[in-house]
Motif scaffolding. Structure first.
Motif, PDB file in Angstrom:
ATOM      1  N   GLU A 194       0.817  -1.213   0.000  1.00 19.91           N
ATOM      2  CA  GLU A 194       0.000   0.000   0.000  1.00 19.91           C
ATOM      3  C   GLU A 194       0.852   1.263   0.000  1.00 19.91           C
ATOM      4  O   GLU A 194       0.499   2.260  -0.646  1.00 19.91           O
ATOM      5  N   ARG A 195       1.972   1.231   0.721  1.00 17.64           N
ATOM      6  CA  ARG A 195       2.863   2.401   0.709  1.00 17.64           C
ATOM      7  C   ARG A 195       3.462   2.586  -0.689  1.00 17.64           C
ATOM      8  O   ARG A 195       3.615   3.712  -1.171  1.00 17.64           O
ATOM      9  N   HIS A 196       3.793   1.483  -1.329  1.00 14.33           N
ATOM     10  CA  HIS A 196       4.330   1.565  -2.689  1.00 14.33           C
ATOM     11  C   HIS A 196       3.277   2.132  -3.640  1.00 14.33           C
ATOM     12  O   HIS A 196       3.565   3.017  -4.451  1.00 14.33           O
ATOM     13  N   ASP A 197       2.047   1.645  -3.529  1.00 19.09           N
ATOM     14  CA  ASP A 197       0.977   2.110  -4.415  1.00 19.09           C
ATOM     15  C   ASP A 197       0.704   3.603  -4.224  1.00 19.09           C
ATOM     16  O   ASP A 197       0.298   4.296  -5.168  1.00 19.09           O
ATOM     17  N   ALA A 198       0.926   4.094  -3.001  1.00 17.46           N
ATOM     18  CA  ALA A 198       0.671   5.509  -2.704  1.00 17.46           C
ATOM     19  C   ALA A 198       1.889   6.389  -2.970  1.00 17.46           C
ATOM     20  O   ALA A 198       1.867   7.586  -2.684  1.00 17.46           O
ATOM     21  N   GLY A 199       2.965   5.794  -3.514  1.00 11.21           N
ATOM     22  CA  GLY A 199       4.174   6.560  -3.781  1.00 11.21           C
ATOM     23  C   GLY A 199       4.941   6.921  -2.528  1.00 11.21           C
ATOM     24  O   GLY A 199       5.703   7.893  -2.506  1.00 11.21           O
ATOM     25  N   GLN A 200       4.783   6.122  -1.470  1.00  8.29           N
ATOM     26  CA  GLN A 200       5.433   6.406  -0.192  1.00  8.29           C
ATOM     27  C   GLN A 200       6.369   5.272   0.230  1.00  8.29           C
ATOM     28  O   GLN A 200       6.544   5.000   1.415  1.00  8.29           O
ATOM     29  N   ALA A 201       6.963   4.603  -0.752  1.00  5.66           N
ATOM     30  CA  ALA A 201       7.817   3.457  -0.456  1.00  5.66           C
ATOM     31  C   ALA A 201       9.025   3.828   0.402  1.00  5.66           C
ATOM     32  O   ALA A 201       9.603   2.977   1.087  1.00  5.66           O
ATOM     33  N   ALA A 202       9.417   5.102   0.373  1.00  2.59           N
ATOM     34  CA  ALA A 202      10.578   5.529   1.157  1.00  2.59           C
ATOM     35  C   ALA A 202      10.222   5.813   2.608  1.00  2.59           C
ATOM     36  O   ALA A 202      11.093   6.122   3.417  1.00  2.59           O
ATOM     37  N   TRP A 203       8.928   5.703   2.950  1.00  2.00           N
ATOM     38  CA  TRP A 203       8.475   6.054   4.298  1.00  2.00           C
ATOM     39  C   TRP A 203       7.828   4.839   4.971  1.00  2.00           C
ATOM     40  O   TRP A 203       6.629   4.756   5.110  1.00  2.00           O
ATOM     41  N   LEU A 204       8.683   3.904   5.365  1.00  2.00           N
ATOM     42  CA  LEU A 204       8.189   2.701   6.013  1.00  2.00           C
ATOM     43  C   LEU A 204       8.507   2.661   7.506  1.00  2.00           C
ATOM     44  O   LEU A 204       8.061   1.765   8.209  1.00  2.00           O
ATOM     45  N   ASN A 205       9.273   3.632   7.993  1.00  2.00           N
ATOM     46  CA  ASN A 205       9.673   3.624   9.402  1.00  2.00           C
ATOM     47  C   ASN A 205       8.882   4.672  10.192  1.00  2.00           C
ATOM     48  O   ASN A 205       8.801   5.829   9.789  1.00  2.00           O
ATOM     49  N   GLU A 206       8.292   4.243  11.295  1.00  2.00           N
ATOM     50  CA  GLU A 206       7.580   5.171  12.167  1.00  2.00           C
ATOM     51  C   GLU A 206       7.325   4.517  13.521  1.00  2.00           C
ATOM     52  O   GLU A 206       7.319   3.288  13.637  1.00  2.00           O
ATOM     53  N   PHE A 207       7.160   5.344  14.534  1.00  2.00           N
ATOM     54  CA  PHE A 207       6.710   4.860  15.833  1.00  2.00           C
ATOM     55  C   PHE A 207       5.198   4.928  15.842  1.00  2.00           C
ATOM     56  O   PHE A 207       4.610   5.963  15.534  1.00  2.00           O
ATOM     57  N   ARG A 208       4.547   3.838  16.177  1.00  2.00           N
ATOM     58  CA  ARG A 208       3.093   3.776  16.104  1.00  2.00           C
ATOM     59  C   ARG A 208       2.568   2.932  17.259  1.00  2.00           C
ATOM     60  O   ARG A 208       3.130   1.883  17.594  1.00  2.00           O
ATOM     61  N   THR A 209       1.494   3.394  17.865  1.00  2.00           N
ATOM     62  CA  THR A 209       0.847   2.606  18.914  1.00  2.00           C
ATOM     63  C   THR A 209       0.004   1.517  18.263  1.00  2.00           C
ATOM     64  O   THR A 209      -0.841   1.795  17.413  1.00  2.00           O
ATOM     65  N   ALA A 210       0.275   0.282  18.628  1.00  2.00           N
ATOM     66  CA  ALA A 210      -0.440  -0.851  18.045  1.00  2.00           C
ATOM     67  C   ALA A 210      -0.700  -1.885  19.130  1.00  2.00           C
ATOM     68  O   ALA A 210      -0.069  -1.885  20.184  1.00  2.00           O
ATOM     69  N   THR A 211      -1.637  -2.759  18.870  1.00  2.00           N
ATOM     70  CA  THR A 211      -1.949  -3.857  19.776  1.00  2.00           C
ATOM     71  C   THR A 211      -1.565  -5.156  19.088  1.00  2.00           C
ATOM     72  O   THR A 211      -2.018  -5.431  17.974  1.00  2.00           O
ATOM     73  N   VAL A 212      -0.717  -5.933  19.748  1.00  2.00           N
ATOM     74  CA  VAL A 212      -0.252  -7.199  19.183  1.00  2.00           C
ATOM     75  C   VAL A 212      -0.952  -8.344  19.903  1.00  2.00           C
ATOM     76  O   VAL A 212      -1.085  -8.339  21.126  1.00  2.00           O
ATOM     77  N   VAL A 213      -1.402  -9.322  19.138  1.00  2.00           N
ATOM     78  CA  VAL A 213      -2.116 -10.465  19.707  1.00  2.00           C
ATOM     79  C   VAL A 213      -1.395 -11.746  19.300  1.00  2.00           C
ATOM     80  O   VAL A 213      -0.945 -11.889  18.165  1.00  2.00           O
ATOM     81  N   PHE A 214      -1.240 -12.658  20.263  1.00  2.00           N
ATOM     82  CA  PHE A 214      -0.612 -13.950  20.019  1.00  2.00           C
ATOM     83  C   PHE A 214      -1.688 -15.028  20.158  1.00  2.00           C
ATOM     84  O   PHE A 214      -2.227 -15.226  21.255  1.00  2.00           O
TER      85      PHE A 214
END
Length: 324
Positions: free
Chosen positions: A239-259
Motif C-alpha cells: 500500500e505504501r508503494h501504491d501511494a508513492g510512499q515506499a521511502a516512508w516505512l519507518n515510524e513509531f506507532r501505537t499498536a496492539t499485538v495479539v498472540f
C-alpha cells in the motif's frame, strides 16, 4: 493482474520462500517441505534501551534509530551471509538464520559454515555499533510451509527440530558467546565447555587451528517475477508503494499485538493450514494484520497486529480482544 513492484521488495521475504516461488512450487497450496540443516538465533543485546532512548525524540528519533539499527543489522547479516546463512525471520531485536545442508555440501560443511558465521558476528564487537549479541546454534530438520498468498495476509512459516532445539542454548547464552546443542557440536566436529544438559559453550579457535569452513560467499537472491512476488508481500509495503510512499516505512506507532495459540497441529501442510485459517479469518474480520506464524517448543503461534498503517482504529485494543 497483480500490480508490479520493484524486485528489491524481494528482501521482505525469506530466501527459501523466494526459491519456491521462483520454481513455481508455491502455487498449489498449502504445501510443505522438509530438509536438514542448522538453525541459528542471533539475539541483539541492548536494543530495548536504545529504542526507549530514541522514542522519546519523536519522529526524529525514529529516523535516528532506523539508521543505528540498519547499520548493526546490516553488519550482522553481511557476516552471516558471507558463510552461506540465510535470514529466515526477524523477531523484534533478534533474527532466525538457517544453514541448509543440501545447499552447503552436507551436515559437517553446514555446521562449520554456521560456526564460522557465528564467530564473524561476535567479532563485530563495538566497531559495528553500541549493540552486542548472543548466538545459539542447533541441528535437526528444517520444515517450511507456504499456506496462503492472500494479498492482505500472506502466511508462510519455518520450523522443525532444528528451530525447536534453539530453546535450551538460547536460555543459557550470554552476550558475546556462541552456545550450541550437543547434536550440533557432534555433527560439526566441534567441542566446548558444558553449559547445561545437552548444551555447550563452543570454544573459540586458537591461532593456527583449522576449525572454520572455507568462505562460501553470499548466495544469489532467487529471481522472482514481480507478478508472482506481489501476493506474498506485506500489505503495508504494497500500500505504501501504491501511494508513492515506499521511502516512508519507518515510524513509531501505537499498536496492539495479539498472540493466538495454534497448538500442536497434525502432520502436514494441510493440517497446519486447517488449524491456522480460522485464526487468520478472525484477525481479518476485525481489520487487523497477520504478522507471522512462529514455532517454538510449545507449538505454533500466529501473531497479529491491530493499528498498522491503513487499518488504524480508535478501538484497536478492543478489536484485538474480540479476535482472540
Amino acid at each position: 493482474m497483480s500490480p508490479l513492484y520493484p524486485a528489491s521488495n524481494a528482501s521482505f521475504l525469506p530466501a527459501w520462500l523466494l526459491r519456491r516461488i521462483a520454481a513455481g512450487e508455491a502455487e498449489d497450496l498449502p504445501r510443505g517441505w522438509s530438509t536438514a540443516g542448522v538453525a541459528c538465533f542471533v539475539d541483539i543485546v541492548g536494543f530495548t534501551a536504545l529504542t526507549e532512548q530514541h522514542a522519546a525524540r519523536g519522529p526524529e528519533g525514529a529516523e535516528a534509530l532506523r539508521a543505528v539499527i540498519d547499520a548493526h543489522f546490516a553488519a550482522v547479516i553481511t557476516a552471516i551471509e558471507a558463510w552461506g546463512g540465510e535470514v529466515a525471520a526477524f523477531a523484534g531485536d533478534a533474527m532466525l538464520v538457517v544453514f541448509f545442508d543440501d545447499l552447503l555440501g552436507g551436515a559437517e560443511a553446514a555446521g562449520l559454515a554456521a560456526w564460522s558465521g557465528a564467530l564473524a558476528v561476535q567479532s563485530l564487537g563495538s566497531e559495528a555499533s553500541v549493540l552486542a549479541q548472543r548466538v545459539s546454534l542447533s541441528r535437526g530438520s528444517i520444515d517450511t510451509w507456504a499456506l496462503s498468498p492472500r494479498p492482505d495476509c500472506p502466511v508462510y512459516a519455518l520450523g522443525g527440530a532444528a528451530v525447536l532445539g534453539l530453546a535450551a542454548p538460547h536460555r543459557l547464552a550470554r552476550p558475546g558467546e556462541v552456545v550450541a546443542t550437543d547434536a550440533f557440536a557432534a555433527a560439526s566436529g566441534l567441542s566446548g565447555h558444558r553449559r547445561g544438559e545437552g548444551v555447550l559453550r563452543l570454544s573459540s579457535p586458537r591461532p593456527g587451528d583449522v576449525v572454520v569452513a572455507p568462505g562460501v560467499g553470499r548466495r544469489p537472491v532467487p529471481v522472482v517475477a514481480p507478478e508472482a512476488l506481489a501476493p506474498w508481500l506485506p500489505r503495508v509495503v504494497r500500500e505504501r508503494h501504491d501511494a508513492g510512499q515506499a521511502a516512508w516505512l519507518n515510524e513509531f506507532r501505537t499498536a496492539t499485538v495479539v498472540f493466538l495459540d495454534v497448538g500442536v497441529p497434525g502432520q502436514g501442510a494441510a493440517a497446519l493450514s486447517e488449524a491456522v485459517n480460522p485464526l487468520v479469518e478472525a484477525i481479518r474480520h476485525y481489520e487487523g494484520d497477520t504478522l507471522g506464524l512462529v514455532f517454538d517448543e510449545k507449538g505454533a503461534t500466529l501473531v497479529g497486529a491491530f493499528g498498522l498503517p491503513g487499518r488504524a482504529h480508535g478501538d484497536d485494543a478492543f478489536r484485538a480482544v474480540n479476535a482472540a
